[in-house]
Design a protein around this motif. Structure first.
Motif, short mmCIF file in Angstrom:
data_model
loop_
_atom_site.label_atom_id
_atom_site.label_comp_id
_atom_site.label_asym_id
_atom_site.label_seq_id
_atom_site.Cartn_x
_atom_site.Cartn_y
_atom_site.Cartn_z
N LEU A 113 0.83 -1.21 0.00
CA LEU A 113 0.00 0.00 0.00
C LEU A 113 0.86 1.26 0.00
N LEU A 114 2.00 1.20 0.70
CA LEU A 114 2.91 2.34 0.70
C LEU A 114 3.51 2.53 -0.68
N GLY A 115 3.89 1.43 -1.33
CA GLY A 115 4.42 1.51 -2.69
C GLY A 115 3.40 2.10 -3.65
N TYR A 118 3.21 5.79 -3.30
CA TYR A 118 4.29 6.48 -4.02
C TYR A 118 3.90 6.69 -5.49
N VAL A 119 3.32 5.65 -6.09
CA VAL A 119 2.89 5.76 -7.49
C VAL A 119 1.80 6.82 -7.62
N ALA A 120 0.83 6.79 -6.69
CA ALA A 120 -0.26 7.77 -6.73
C ALA A 120 0.26 9.19 -6.57
N TYR A 121 1.24 9.37 -5.68
CA TYR A 121 1.81 10.70 -5.47
C TYR A 121 2.44 11.22 -6.76
N ALA A 122 3.20 10.36 -7.44
CA ALA A 122 3.85 10.78 -8.69
C ALA A 122 2.80 11.06 -9.77
#
Length: 252
Positions: A113-115, A118-122
């Motif tokens: 979920l953390l990974g 990161y994708v969602a943030y980018a």
């Protein structure tokens, strides 16, 4: 990961208090990280936020010496390094974020979920702030640790994956009770006072989203908790499931 950690601790001593040192010191390490993140905005409020985090129920319990202990630590360490990569525009910090993410993954699968955060943030950052190369570096540096887990599952009839993806969900089903219990759990873990203060200052909080570092911590908090909210429609969400992502609420 918890097996490796306890193995190393046993090399030091078989005393119970030594084995409990990681979970005893964990809240203080996280509080120090929260203070470091927030002090650039307001040192006094940063100290208050760190203290408030220490007083959250989960930190007062101090009962965990399970897979959650390294998961919480390495998840926060990964997010902290990722944040440093944003602030300093440093590939070294991004690589470290990937390594810590891999260690979190070896602790518990919730690190996925953390990974994804990161994708969602980018993906949802303004076009000029999308650092896809940095994200690729994070993924690349986490891969060796994921391959260790893949190799272990291959050698053990995929037992871990089968349990987490299939066996543990046999009792899942639609229920009006589980979303309500999830809402109560969130209130308990995050403190009604803190949520009320956030609601009061929602306009200020929304304006702060223009800062990439602030937006990052919003995403890494909101995506896991949003996922659990959706999942709560069919499954009871354990309190310990959310613990790895609670520090990101304080870091906002």
């Amino acid at each position: 990961m918890i097996g490796w950690l306890l193995f190393l601790m046993l090399k030091l001593s078989h005393a119970e208090w030594v084995l409990r040192l990681p979970v005893t010191l964990l809240p203080f390490a996280l509080a120090a990280g929260i203070y470091f993140v927030l002090r650039r905005a307001d040192e006094t409020k940063a100290a208050l936020a760190a203290l408030a985090f220490l007083l959250l129920p989960a930190n007062v319990w101090g009962v965990f010496i399970t897979t959650d202990t390294p998961l919480i630590f390495f998840s926060f360490a990964s997010a902290f390094a990722f944040w440093q990569g944003i602030v300093r525009r440093s590939p070294g910090w991004q690589a470290l974020a990937g390594a810590f993410l891999g260690l979190a993954f070896l602790s518990k699968y919730f690190a996925v979920l953390l990974g994804l955060a990161y994708v969602a943030y980018a993906a949802f950052s303004p076009r000029g702030q999308r650092d896809w190369r940095g994200l690729a570096l994070v993924v690349l540096c986490s891969l060796p640790f994921c391959l260790v887990n893949l190799w272990w599952n291959y050698e053990h009839c995929w037992a871990n994956l089968m349990f987490n993806l299939y066996n543990r969900h046999e009792t899942a089903g639609w229920s009006w009770k589980t979303p309500l219990l999830y809402a109560v759990s969130v209130l308990y873990l995050l403190s009604p006072v803190a949520l009320w203060q956030l609601a009061r200052k929602r306009r200020t909080a929304a304006a702060a989203l223009g800062d990439p570092a602030v937006r990052f911590f919003v995403v890494v908090f909101a995506l896991p908790f949003g996922f659990f909210a959706v999942l709560s429609a069919v499954k009871l969400i354990g309190l310990h499931w959310m613990l790895a992502f609670v520090p990101f609420f304080s870091s906002r």
